[in-house]
Scaffold this active site. Structure first.
Site, PDB file in Angstrom:
ATOM      1  N   LYS A 112      36.074  59.062  49.472  1.00  0.00           N
ATOM      2  CA  LYS A 112      34.635  58.946  49.305  1.00  0.00           C
ATOM      3  C   LYS A 112      34.581  58.241  48.260  1.00  0.00           C
ATOM      4  CE  LYS A 112      30.628  61.278  48.144  1.00  0.00           C
ATOM      5  NZ  LYS A 112      29.995  62.381  47.578  1.00  0.00           N
ATOM      6  N   GLY A 160      21.878  65.075  43.920  1.00  0.00           N
ATOM      7  CA  GLY A 160      21.407  66.481  43.251  1.00  0.00           C
ATOM      8  C   GLY A 160      19.916  66.506  43.179  1.00  0.00           C
ATOM      9  N   ALA A 164      23.665  62.624  50.478  1.00  0.00           N
ATOM     10  CA  ALA A 164      23.326  63.166  49.217  1.00  0.00           C
ATOM     11  C   ALA A 164      21.629  63.348  49.317  1.00  0.00           C
ATOM     12  CB  ALA A 164      23.144  62.214  48.128  1.00  0.00           C
ATOM     13  N   GLY A 165      21.333  64.368  48.589  1.00  0.00           N
ATOM     14  CA  GLY A 165      19.889  64.685  48.508  1.00  0.00           C
ATOM     15  C   GLY A 165      19.417  65.804  49.202  1.00  0.00           C
ATOM     16  N   THR A 169      24.847  70.402  45.482  1.00  0.00           N
ATOM     17  CA  THR A 169      24.063  71.135  44.586  1.00  0.00           C
ATOM     18  C   THR A 169      23.281  72.195  45.310  1.00  0.00           C
ATOM     19  OG1 THR A 169      24.028  69.069  43.350  1.00  0.00           O
ATOM     20  CG2 THR A 169      22.326  70.415  42.958  1.00  0.00           C
TER      21      THR A 169
END
EC number: 2.8.1.10
Lengths: 254, 64
Positions: A93, A154, A181-182, A204
């Site tokens: 990644k 995050g 992400a997010g 997260t």
């Protein structure tokens, strides 16, 4: 379901391994969710690395090492070679961070590193933005998967630019796409899958939830629901109401 | 010999990278770099260290 460099995932949840309250809760989160892929990293050995690695191996999931925290092509390429040796996988990644506040990828260096790593035999999962031209360049550099952000790492904001992510899905119809992400909630993850994305990577939102294992279960149900919904060809939204019960045959009672 | 190991200045007896790992008690799954260049595990035994080398020893860690 599309294959990731020839590998089909048993379900479309990729789960990060960082920030859990304890190793036991991390392990439970994987076992309760049956997440298909675990992301891992490399850091200076301080003694805890070997126990962690044994636990991850015992989960029997696919391993996706990252280059988190790398800011230069050289750092990312070196880290990738180290990861290959330690984790025994060609998957990487590829994160090339361009900005310390937003953790936005440096897409220029990303394309360069992706080309070098592909030539070195790696199967690159690039953490990128939703920019279509960058996506094209990454494919040109040899990537067979793209991992656009939904929102900054995050942040838990979900899909910041659904329009761009829809355009990306349409543009790269045959390419496995992962929202990287997010993600903050299962609804965000389900939405990504409803748009036709092939997997969602969450860390997260699970690890920092009050009950990470329960949230991991919620996430896997959400991605499966979203995937089914996409395959079921959902209706288009419309502005006006349309009665679902037949109008013809209604008794005249007024 | 004075080297920098994972950011810390160290005085070591080891003359090769593989000796250094043994001297400092590293075992298991680790990867190494010297002066910011990857050194594969099969090359550690032949990799001579020199004064001032910057050695990195990394291991699996949690990641997102």
């Amino acid at each position: 379901m599309k294959a990731f460099y020839g590998t089909k995932l048993p379900n479309p949840l990729m789960l990060g391994t960082a920030q859990y309250p304890s190793p036991a809760i991390l392990e439970q989160s994987f076992r309760k969710s049956s997440a298909a892929v675990a992301t891992v990293s490399l850091r200076r050995e301080s003694g805890a690395g070997q126990t962690f690695w044994q636990m991850i191996q015992d989960l029997g999931v696919l391993i996706l090492p990252n280059t988190a925290g790398c800011h230069t092509v050289k750092e990312a390429v070196t880290t990738s070679h180290m990861a290959h040796e330690v984790f025994g996988t060609r998957w990487i990644k590829l994160e090339l961070i361009g900005h310390t506040d937003s953790l936005q990828p440096d897409v220029f260096q990303l394309v360069e590193a992706a080309r070098i790593l592909t030539e070195d035999g790696f199967q690159v999962f690039p953490y990128t933005t939703d920019d279509l031209i960058v996506g094209e360049r990454l494919l040109g550099a040899g990537c067979e998967v793209l991992m656009p952000w939904g929102a900054p790492i995050g942040s838990g904001r979900g899909l910041n630019n659904e329009y761009a992510l829809r355009a990306m899905r349409a543009e790269f119809a045959d390419v496995p796409l992962v929202i990287d992400a997010g993600i903050g909630l299962p609804s965000h993850a389900a939405r990504a899958m409803e748009l036709g994305y092939d997997a969602v990577l969450v860390n997260t939102a699970v690890a920092r939830a009050g009950d990470p294992a329960m949230m991991a279960r919620a996430m896997v149900r959400a991605v499966k629901a979203g995937q089914l919904a996409y395959q079921a060809d959902p209706i288009e939204a419309r502005d006006m109401a349309e009665p679902s019960t037949p109008v013809i045959g209604k008794a005249f009672l007024s | 010999m004075k080297i920098v190991l994972n950011g810390e200045p160290r005085n070591v007896r080891a003359e090769t990278l593989s000796d250094l790992l043994e001297e400092c008690g590293y075992s298991g799954a680790v990867a190494t770099a010297v002066n910011e260049a990857f050194v594969a595990s099969n090359l550690r035994i032949a990799h001579k260290l020199t004064d001032g080398d910057r050695v990195e020893v990394v291991a699996p860690m949690q990641g997102g």
